[in-house]
Design a protein around this motif. Structure first.
Motif, PDB file in Angstrom:
ATOM      1  N   VAL A  83      22.889  52.159 -17.829  1.00  0.00           N
ATOM      2  CA  VAL A  83      22.464  50.767 -17.644  1.00  0.00           C
ATOM      3  C   VAL A  83      22.259  50.079 -18.993  1.00  0.00           C
ATOM      4  O   VAL A  83      22.728  48.956 -19.212  1.00  0.00           O
ATOM      5  N   VAL A  84      21.573  50.757 -19.906  1.00  0.00           N
ATOM      6  CA  VAL A  84      21.277  50.151 -21.215  1.00  0.00           C
ATOM      7  C   VAL A  84      22.565  49.890 -22.002  1.00  0.00           C
ATOM      8  O   VAL A  84      22.741  48.817 -22.594  1.00  0.00           O
ATOM      9  N   LYS A  85      23.492  50.847 -21.970  1.00  0.00           N
ATOM     10  CA  LYS A  85      24.723  50.699 -22.764  1.00  0.00           C
ATOM     11  C   LYS A  85      25.715  49.709 -22.141  1.00  0.00           C
ATOM     12  O   LYS A  85      26.530  49.114 -22.846  1.00  0.00           O
ATOM     13  N   GLU A  86      25.641  49.537 -20.825  1.00  0.00           N
ATOM     14  CA  GLU A  86      26.549  48.587 -20.166  1.00  0.00           C
ATOM     15  C   GLU A  86      25.970  47.179 -20.122  1.00  0.00           C
ATOM     16  O   GLU A  86      26.652  46.230 -19.717  1.00  0.00           O
ATOM     17  N   ALA A  89      27.798  43.896 -21.964  1.00  0.00           N
ATOM     18  CA  ALA A  89      29.008  43.388 -21.289  1.00  0.00           C
ATOM     19  C   ALA A  89      28.646  42.582 -20.047  1.00  0.00           C
ATOM     20  O   ALA A  89      29.261  41.549 -19.752  1.00  0.00           O
ATOM     21  N   ARG A  90      27.635  43.048 -19.306  1.00  0.00           N
ATOM     22  CA  ARG A  90      27.220  42.340 -18.083  1.00  0.00           C
ATOM     23  C   ARG A  90      26.519  41.020 -18.424  1.00  0.00           C
ATOM     24  O   ARG A  90      26.669  40.030 -17.707  1.00  0.00           O
ATOM     25  N   ILE A  91      25.764  41.005 -19.517  1.00  0.00           N
ATOM     26  CA  ILE A  91      25.109  39.764 -19.963  1.00  0.00           C
ATOM     27  C   ILE A  91      26.170  38.732 -20.340  1.00  0.00           C
ATOM     28  O   ILE A  91      26.067  37.549 -19.997  1.00  0.00           O
ATOM     29  N   LYS A  92      27.210  39.203 -21.023  1.00  0.00           N
ATOM     30  CA  LYS A  92      28.302  38.292 -21.410  1.00  0.00           C
ATOM     31  C   LYS A  92      28.939  37.666 -20.167  1.00  0.00           C
ATOM     32  O   LYS A  92      29.278  36.481 -20.151  1.00  0.00           O
ATOM     33  N   GLU A 393      19.555  45.860 -13.971  1.00  0.00           N
ATOM     34  CA  GLU A 393      20.031  46.916 -13.072  1.00  0.00           C
ATOM     35  C   GLU A 393      20.963  46.339 -12.005  1.00  0.00           C
ATOM     36  O   GLU A 393      22.003  46.919 -11.684  1.00  0.00           O
ATOM     37  N   ALA A 394      20.604  45.172 -11.464  1.00  0.00           N
ATOM     38  CA  ALA A 394      21.404  44.561 -10.396  1.00  0.00           C
ATOM     39  C   ALA A 394      22.823  44.238 -10.865  1.00  0.00           C
ATOM     40  O   ALA A 394      23.795  44.528 -10.165  1.00  0.00           O
ATOM     41  N   VAL A 395      22.963  43.649 -12.060  1.00  0.00           N
ATOM     42  CA  VAL A 395      24.315  43.273 -12.516  1.00  0.00           C
ATOM     43  C   VAL A 395      25.126  44.491 -12.933  1.00  0.00           C
ATOM     44  O   VAL A 395      26.339  44.547 -12.710  1.00  0.00           O
ATOM     45  N   VAL A 396      24.467  45.489 -13.513  1.00  0.00           N
ATOM     46  CA  VAL A 396      25.191  46.707 -13.910  1.00  0.00           C
ATOM     47  C   VAL A 396      25.706  47.439 -12.671  1.00  0.00           C
ATOM     48  O   VAL A 396      26.871  47.852 -12.611  1.00  0.00           O
ATOM     49  N   TYR A 397      24.856  47.584 -11.659  1.00  0.00           N
ATOM     50  CA  TYR A 397      25.278  48.318 -10.459  1.00  0.00           C
ATOM     51  C   TYR A 397      26.253  47.518  -9.601  1.00  0.00           C
ATOM     52  O   TYR A 397      27.127  48.097  -8.944  1.00  0.00           O
ATOM     53  N   ALA A 398      26.147  46.198  -9.604  1.00  0.00           N
ATOM     54  CA  ALA A 398      27.138  45.384  -8.882  1.00  0.00           C
ATOM     55  C   ALA A 398      28.535  45.684  -9.429  1.00  0.00           C
ATOM     56  O   ALA A 398      29.507  45.805  -8.672  1.00  0.00           O
ATOM     57  N   HIS A 399      28.632  45.838 -10.750  1.00  0.00           N
ATOM     58  CA  HIS A 399      29.925  46.131 -11.379  1.00  0.00           C
ATOM     59  C   HIS A 399      30.384  47.551 -11.057  1.00  0.00           C
ATOM     60  O   HIS A 399      31.559  47.778 -10.737  1.00  0.00           O
ATOM     61  N   ARG A 400      29.463  48.513 -11.116  1.00  0.00           N
ATOM     62  CA  ARG A 400      29.819  49.908 -10.827  1.00  0.00           C
ATOM     63  C   ARG A 400      30.283  50.063  -9.370  1.00  0.00           C
ATOM     64  O   ARG A 400      31.233  50.792  -9.077  1.00  0.00           O
ATOM     65  N   ILE A 401      29.597  49.376  -8.465  1.00  0.00           N
ATOM     66  CA  ILE A 401      29.977  49.433  -7.044  1.00  0.00           C
ATOM     67  C   ILE A 401      31.361  48.811  -6.848  1.00  0.00           C
ATOM     68  O   ILE A 401      32.202  49.347  -6.123  1.00  0.00           O
ATOM     69  N   PHE A 402      31.594  47.694  -7.516  1.00  0.00           N
ATOM     70  CA  PHE A 402      32.905  47.040  -7.432  1.00  0.00           C
ATOM     71  C   PHE A 402      34.018  48.001  -7.864  1.00  0.00           C
ATOM     72  O   PHE A 402      35.052  48.125  -7.192  1.00  0.00           O
ATOM     73  N   GLU A 403      33.814  48.694  -8.978  1.00  0.00           N
ATOM     74  CA  GLU A 403      34.848  49.608  -9.482  1.00  0.00           C
ATOM     75  C   GLU A 403      35.116  50.743  -8.493  1.00  0.00           C
ATOM     76  O   GLU A 403      36.263  51.129  -8.260  1.00  0.00           O
ATOM     77  N   ASP A 404      34.050  51.265  -7.880  1.00  0.00           N
ATOM     78  CA  ASP A 404      34.231  52.358  -6.921  1.00  0.00           C
ATOM     79  C   ASP A 404      34.889  51.848  -5.634  1.00  0.00           C
ATOM     80  O   ASP A 404      35.791  52.487  -5.087  1.00  0.00           O
TER      81      ASP A 404
END
Length: 530
Positions: A83-86, A89-92, A393-404
């Motif tokens: 979450v911290v490292k991603e 990119a999600r903020i951008k 957490e919400a924006v990071v996991y939204a992206h991870r879920i999308f990829e899966d």
């Protein structure tokens, strides 16, 4: 009645649901169901901001360490690192969607600091950051031809093979989500929505308690639905009480005085004006939320008063107005000038650190069902959430879920063999008073017995009383035409049970769970999974 079919079905229109919708819309048709107005979510009321490493003087390691210290041993290290490292990119992405964050000049953001953070790393827009993010995301959602939003649709239950007559219990390995039944609150009919992939992004559960900073919609619906469908939930005992809601008994929900006020130099004081946080933690008023809330609770019990003071009067008026215009206006409306007067504050239920158990890709224990945002338990927050990590957490996991989801969508199909909701054996009973009474009683017993400080005696008493309320409400539910209030009551009682049961299983004090019977930490680090 004809069933609606859609590739992606999203329950909830906060930052988690909207972020995922904008990505999923590139792959197929997206339908968002939300129980109230489109912008009514916990996101909208998030004042502080989003934590992320964007300054050269900060580092991923420092943000990771701060998160793990706050989480008191129960954060999952790999999840925290992800979450911290991603985050950058999600903020951008949020900025590219049109979100405004305050800047000090063209090149640098005005980064705030909040309790538990060792650095200034909170991106914010005045003191209405969540509102600004919600605005930008909704603008993008409305502009996308592949996204439809239905407001005033209350998700009642997940559809699984149970609804096709197949026995399902906790041991069933292949529980599968086919969609949901939802109550259209404008026509008062139950509609069936079928999907290839469902995302639960239904938000928090603050209204399990009498006093909460959450909007009235936060009744734990998604968590309750998944548990009823025999899905797994984790660490529900860790309910975060925000240390500083504005003490104004007429207000419901309680108005939040952002953590950022303490980050800006705010000092907590007893009613005699003496600062007290230094007696509890070397970080003083900037200690993490669990410690500050417990300290305030202790001070209130010692003094017999219902609040303590928060003092920001030593800062310049212009600076206070620039950073906290919304809080300033609210205080003025009840006769307080925060540039001259101390603010009376008291803890209020704020955030569920536990929730629906998900893996690192946001998958729940039910096939084709993901969960994101406050309703989920990712392992990021551990026993206590670090301020401003939730929107992140919400924006990071939204992206991870999308990829899966992108990898599996092509292989999924709809199940057409789903029965309509059956209301043939129920009647319309005008007994709203039963629902209202049972809701108030549940909230009162949770606040009195399962709040900031707990004990075996209190938990046992809460569980027995919840048993009566559950039995009474279920009996009423089985014989009555559905209403939003009745469904919310069921969910509140269900989530209250999960909190109490989880608290009873934790024989130690850790993070947000403090019990007088086990005041020490255990040597073993375990999650509570129900």
């Amino acid at each position: 009645m004809a069933h609606r079919q859609v590739d992606f079905l999203i329950i909830g229109s906060g930052i988690a649901g909207l972020s995922f919708a904008l990505k999923a819309a590139h792959l197929g048709k997206v339908l968002i169901l939300t129980k109230s107005n489109e912008d009514e979510s916990n996101t909208k009321y998030a004042q502080g901001g989003v934590a992320a490493v964007v300054d050269k003087s900060d580092s991923f390691d420092k943000h990771i360490a701060d998160t793990e210290v706050a989480g008191d041993g129960l954060c999952h290290p790999q999840v925290v690192e992800n979450v911290v490292k991603e985050a950058p990119a999600r903020i951008k992405e949020l900025i590219d969607y049109g979100t405004n964050f305050d800047k000090v000049d063209d090149e640098h953001y005005d980064l705030a600091r909040e309790g538990g953070h060792s650095k200034h790393r909170i991106l914010h827009y005045k003191d209405i950051t969540g509102y600004e993010i919600e605005r930008a995301l909704l603008e993008q959602v409305h502009a996308h031809p592949n996204i439809e939003m239905l407001t005033h649709h209350f998700a009642v239950d997940l559809i699984t093979q149970h609804h096709k007559g197949v026995h399902v219990d906790k041991a069933t390995k292949d529980i599968t989500c086919f969609g949901i039944y939802a109550l259209n609150t404008q026509t008062n009919t139950i509609e069936t929505f079928l999907s290839k992939i469902t995302l639960m992004a239904s938000g928090g559960a603050g209204h399990v308690y009498s006093s909460t900073t959450n909007p009235t919609i936060a009744t734990g619906d998604g968590i309750a639905m998944v548990y009823r469908a025999k899905g797994k939930v984790r660490n529900m005992e860790f309910i975060q009480f925000h240390p500083t809601s504005l003490y104004n008994p007429k207000d419901s929900p309680a108005f939040l005085i952002s953590e950022a006020v303490r980050g800006f130099g705010g000092i907590l004081r007893r009613l005699d004006g003496v600062s007290f946080m230094e007696e509890y933690d070397p970080r003083g008023s900037l200690a993490s939320r669990d410690i500050v809330a417990r300290a305030i609770d202790n001070e209130m019990k010692k003094s017999g008063h219902d609040f303590v003071y928060l003092d920001i009067t030593h800062r310049k008026k212009a600076d206070i107005l620039a950073h906290f215009p919304n809080i300033y206006e609210k205080c003025l409306s009840i006769g307080l000038d925060m540039t001259k007067d101390f603010i009376p504050v008291t803890p209020a239920a704020h955030y569920a650190c536990g929730g629906i158990l998900v893996d690192e890709l946001g998958k729940t224990s039910i096939q084709h069902l993901y969960a994101c945002g406050e309703c989920s338990s990712t392992g990021l927050h551990g026993a206590n959430r670090l301020a401003s990590n939730s929107l992140l957490e919400a924006v990071v996991y939204a992206h991870r879920i999308f990829e899966d989801a992108a990898a599996s969508l092509h292989s999924l199909a709809f199940d057409d063999n789903i029965p309509d909701w059956d209301e043939s054996k129920v009647a319309s009973l005008n007994e709203e008073i039963l629902v209202t009474h049972n809701l108030r009683e549940t909230q009162k017993l949770m606040s009195d017995y399962v709040g900031i400080v707990r004990s075996d005696f209190r938990l046992d008493r809460a569980m027995r009383r919840l048993g009566f309320l559950h039995e009474e409400t279920e009996d009423f539910y089985k014989n009555t035409k559905l209403s939003v209030k009745l469904c919310e009551l069921r969910n509140v009682i269900q989530v209250a049970y999960l909190i109490v049961k989880s608290a009873m299983l934790r024989k130690e004090s850790r993070g947000l769970h403090y019990t007088t019977d086990y005041p020490q930490k255990s040597n073993s680090l375990t999650d509570t999974i129900l």
